[in-house]
Design an enzyme around this catalytic site. Structure first.
Site, PDB file in Angstrom:
ATOM      1  N   GLU A  83       0.889  -1.181   0.000  1.00 15.55           N
ATOM      2  CA  GLU A  83       0.000   0.000   0.000  1.00 15.55           C
ATOM      3  C   GLU A  83       0.911   1.211   0.000  1.00 15.55           C
ATOM      4  O   GLU A  83       1.613   1.454   0.980  1.00 15.55           O
ATOM      5  CB  GLU A  83      -0.881   0.021   1.255  1.00 15.55           C
ATOM      6  CG  GLU A  83      -1.822  -1.150   1.398  1.00 15.55           C
ATOM      7  CD  GLU A  83      -3.004  -1.085   0.461  1.00 15.55           C
ATOM      8  OE1 GLU A  83      -3.212  -0.044  -0.206  1.00 15.55           O
ATOM      9  OE2 GLU A  83      -3.722  -2.090   0.365  1.00 15.55           O
TER      10      GLU A  83
ATOM     11  N   CYS B   6      -2.513   8.998   2.584  1.00 15.54           N
ATOM     12  CA  CYS B   6      -2.125   8.477   1.257  1.00 15.54           C
ATOM     13  C   CYS B   6      -3.205   8.714   0.219  1.00 15.54           C
ATOM     14  O   CYS B   6      -2.910   8.896  -0.955  1.00 15.54           O
ATOM     15  CB  CYS B   6      -1.795   7.001   1.368  1.00 15.54           C
ATOM     16  SG  CYS B   6      -3.078   6.072   2.213  1.00 15.54           S
TER      17      CYS B   6
HETATM   18  P1  NAD Z   1       8.595   4.889   4.335  1.00 18.86           P
HETATM   19  O1  NAD Z   1       8.522   4.002   3.147  1.00 18.86           O
HETATM   20  O2  NAD Z   1       9.773   5.747   4.493  1.00 18.86           O
HETATM   21  O3  NAD Z   1       8.525   4.013   5.669  1.00 18.86           O
HETATM   22  C1  NAD Z   1       7.511   3.061   5.885  1.00 18.86           C
HETATM   23  C2  NAD Z   1       8.075   1.923   6.693  1.00 18.86           C
HETATM   24  O4  NAD Z   1       9.058   1.259   5.916  1.00 18.86           O
HETATM   25  C3  NAD Z   1       8.748   2.354   7.992  1.00 18.86           C
HETATM   26  O5  NAD Z   1       8.431   1.446   9.005  1.00 18.86           O
HETATM   27  C4  NAD Z   1      10.225   2.275   7.630  1.00 18.86           C
HETATM   28  O6  NAD Z   1      11.056   2.048   8.718  1.00 18.86           O
HETATM   29  C5  NAD Z   1      10.222   1.090   6.686  1.00 18.86           C
HETATM   30  N1  NAD Z   1      11.401   1.058   5.805  1.00 18.86           N
HETATM   31  C6  NAD Z   1      12.100   2.118   5.314  1.00 18.86           C
HETATM   32  N2  NAD Z   1      13.143   1.682   4.568  1.00 18.86           N
HETATM   33  C7  NAD Z   1      13.102   0.324   4.597  1.00 18.86           C
HETATM   34  C8  NAD Z   1      13.912  -0.689   4.028  1.00 18.86           C
HETATM   35  N3  NAD Z   1      15.009  -0.404   3.297  1.00 18.86           N
HETATM   36  N4  NAD Z   1      13.581  -1.975   4.255  1.00 18.86           N
HETATM   37  C9  NAD Z   1      12.506  -2.285   5.004  1.00 18.86           C
HETATM   38  N5  NAD Z   1      11.708  -1.367   5.587  1.00 18.86           N
HETATM   39  C10 NAD Z   1      11.997  -0.074   5.379  1.00 18.86           C
HETATM   40  O7  NAD Z   1       7.242   5.694   4.338  1.00 18.86           O
HETATM   41  P2  NAD Z   1       6.780   6.794   5.393  1.00 18.86           P
HETATM   42  O8  NAD Z   1       7.468   8.050   5.064  1.00 18.86           O
HETATM   43  O9  NAD Z   1       6.889   6.256   6.769  1.00 18.86           O
HETATM   44  O10 NAD Z   1       5.222   6.880   5.067  1.00 18.86           O
HETATM   45  C11 NAD Z   1       4.690   7.775   4.166  1.00 18.86           C
HETATM   46  C12 NAD Z   1       4.332   7.074   2.874  1.00 18.86           C
HETATM   47  O11 NAD Z   1       3.397   6.020   3.107  1.00 18.86           O
HETATM   48  C13 NAD Z   1       3.642   7.968   1.879  1.00 18.86           C
HETATM   49  O12 NAD Z   1       4.210   7.775   0.602  1.00 18.86           O
HETATM   50  C14 NAD Z   1       2.203   7.510   1.878  1.00 18.86           C
HETATM   51  O13 NAD Z   1       1.491   7.752   0.713  1.00 18.86           O
HETATM   52  C15 NAD Z   1       2.346   6.067   2.161  1.00 18.86           C
HETATM   53  N6  NAD Z   1       1.118   5.518   2.738  1.00 18.86           N
HETATM   54  C16 NAD Z   1       0.345   4.700   1.981  1.00 18.86           C
HETATM   55  C17 NAD Z   1      -0.841   4.195   2.490  1.00 18.86           C
HETATM   56  C18 NAD Z   1      -1.699   3.281   1.674  1.00 18.86           C
HETATM   57  O14 NAD Z   1      -2.509   2.592   2.253  1.00 18.86           O
HETATM   58  N7  NAD Z   1      -1.546   3.237   0.377  1.00 18.86           N
HETATM   59  C19 NAD Z   1      -1.244   4.528   3.765  1.00 18.86           C
HETATM   60  C20 NAD Z   1      -0.443   5.384   4.504  1.00 18.86           C
HETATM   61  C21 NAD Z   1       0.754   5.877   3.984  1.00 18.86           C
END
Ligand code: NAD
Length: 471
Positions: free
Chosen positions: A244, A278
């Site tokens: 997502e 999102c």
């Molecule tokens: P992010 O991708 O930076 O982080 C999300 C998670 O991924 C965190 O727990 C982070 O620690 C982990 N992560 C980061 N790098 C990683 C790696 N190399 N390997 C494994 N895990 C890793 O995103 P964010 O900044 O925390 O969240 C914002 C984003 O989430 C926005 O783009 C938003 O649109 C999206 N989002 C989507 C939905 C949906 O349902 N489509 C819902 C909420 C947020």
């Protein structure tokens, strides 16, 4: 919460004496908690515990799973006030909204699965075959900070209901509600090892989780960038993935729509959680001859949304969740000015009276050009782009003109016309004339917004493999 300095592994709170991550209060910038920046060893221990617990939990009865989820539901209700205040402080969502959404939605979602489970067909007959739906295995759940508990619940409730075991790595910026969840689950009859929580950074513990061969599925919510890393890692040993990710959703206002209602609905949606949503409707598409009027209405709507202390009941717009997010959004507002779009409301300066915390002015740009960076990239802040279009075909082309496809809206006085246009949007959901959010309907994205669906029966099916017995 007494366990913030620990991880929850194999049914035990395991102490951690290594480095920690600071958790900040969005409205003040103060450090309000510290959680483990765990190492790869802790993640491996959690995965081993989930792997060991899988054989028994995958064979557990439906009654056993339902009992645990009922206990979880009761715990979420009991601790709702604490959850709302915790997320309000971490993320900045105003307390009234946080109570309904950040604390209320997790309980509602859990309830939808409790209602569905007794009748869910875990096997069905197909000619001389019995088709069985079996749990996929150990699931790694990785979640973001904007709706921190909601996004966790959407994964772990259907995963546990399916008979999977789980390792959760919550977001660094807003991890505390995951600890409340672990405390609640610790008090239920869930066998040890079925749910594990490891706090830490994506590049270390997240990386271990997505690459470990014992993990058979990664369920991820977060940025498209991280989703791409997960998809690549999963390809190496054919893990299942549910992703997502981001969005740049369009609200298409057709010429016959009630303009005032459509603009109000779009602005409210765009500014929910200070734009850190999102599905936010961040691109408002209006007929070219209604563009200026739409901008005036949008400016008036954001003027009523002055940022304030999220802990106050009357606040409608809070700060952003982190200094990094605030700086990123301000950079986008500056970019919008540089790219030559019309600044209609807001701007890059800090809002008056908000010298502490991560506040940004609600901002509206008019005459935004399709294809520009402001129009294409996810900002994740309170920034609305108003885009003029020539005719319906032009509107649909612009709406579908990004890499994303998460959400959208269509507004028209003619319900059939609105539905017809909605059916042409390449997105996972479309709100037609302000239709209500439905926690039983599938949620997910087209294109770079995602793979797979959450909510309802679709969310449960993600965690099931299909086996057919020829009899
Ligand atoms: P992010 O991708 O930076 O982080 C999300 C998670 O991924 C965190 O727990 C982070 O620690 C982990 N992560 C980061 N790098 C990683 C790696 N190399 N390997 C494994 N895990 C890793 O995103 P964010 O900044 O925390 O969240 C914002 C984003 O989430 C926005 O783009 C938003 O649109 C999206 N989002 C989507 C939905 C949906 O349902 N489509 C819902 C909420 C947020």
């Amino acid at each position: 919460m007494n366990n913030l300095s620990k991880n929850y592994i194999n049914g035990e709170w395991v102490s951690w004496s290594g480095p920690t991550l600071d958790v900040h209060e969005a409205g003040t910038g103060d450090v309000i908690a510290k959680v483990p920046a765990s190492g790869r060893d802790e993640m491996e221990q959690a995965i081993a515990a989930a792997d060991a617990a899988f054989a028994d939990w995958s064979e557990s009865s439906l009654d056993q799973r339902i009992k645990v989820l009922e206990q979880l539901h009761a715990g979420l209700k009991e601790r709702a006030g604490e959850i709302a205040e915790t997320v309000c402080r971490e993320v900045g969502m105003p307390i009234k909204l946080a109570t309904g959404i950040q604390a209320g939605l997790p309980a509602t979602i859990t309830k939808t699965y409790l209602k569905m489970l007794p009748d869910f067909p875990f096997s069905e007959q197909c000619g001389n075959s019995e088709v069985q739906y079996a749990p996929v295995g150990v699931v790694g759940c990785i979640t973001p900070w904007n709706y921190p508990l909601h996004q966790v619940i959407l994964k772990i409730v259907p995963a546990i209901a399916a008979g999977c075991t789980v390792v959760l790595k919550p977001a660094e910026i807003a991890p505390q509600s995951a600890y409340i969840l672990a405390e609640i689950l610790d008090g239920t009859d869930l066998p040890k090892g079925v749910f594990n929580l490891v706090s830490g950074e994506g590049q270390t513990v997240g990386d271990t989780l997505i690459k470990h061969p014992a993990v058979r599925m990664v369920s991820f919510t977060g940025s498209t960038r991280t989703g791409g890393l997960i998809a690549h890692a999963a390809a190496d040993d054919f893990k299942r993935i549910a992703l997502e990710m981001g969005g740049k959703s369009a609200s298409v206002i057709l010429p016959d729509a009630n303009l005032a209602a459509a603009v109000k609905g779009t602005v409210n949606n765009c500014l929910l959680n200070s734009g850190q949503t999102c599905t936010a409707l961040t691109r408002m598409l209006v007929p070219a001859d209604l563009h200026d009027e739409a901008c005036e209405l949008a400016a008036a709507a954001v003027a009523r949304m002055t940022p304030g202390n999220p802990l106050e009941e009357t606040t409608r717009l809070g700060p952003l969740a982190s200094a990094q997010q605030r700086d990123k959004v301000i950079d986008y507002i500056k970019l919008g000015i540089e790219e030559g779009h019309t600044l209609v409301a807001g701007g890059p300066e800090a809002p008056e009276g908000c010298d502490k915390g991560y506040f940004v002015k609600a901002t509206v740009f008019g005459n935004v050009k399709p294809g520009s960076r402001l129009e294409q990239e996810e900002i994740f802040g309170p920034v609305l782009c108003v885009i003029p279009y020539q005719d319906e075909a032009d509107a649909i082309r612009i709406a579908n003109g990004t890499q994303y496809g998460l959400s959208g809206a269509v507004w028209s006085a003619d319900a059939d016309r609105a539905k017809k246009v909605a059916g042409k949007l390449r997105t996972g959901q479309v709100f037609v004339n302000g239709g209500d959010f439905n926690p039983l309907a599938p949620f997910g994205g087209f294109g770079h917004s995602g793979i797979g669906r959450e909510f309802g029966k679709w969310g449960l099916e993600e965690f099931l493999e299909v086996r057919s017995l020829q009899l």
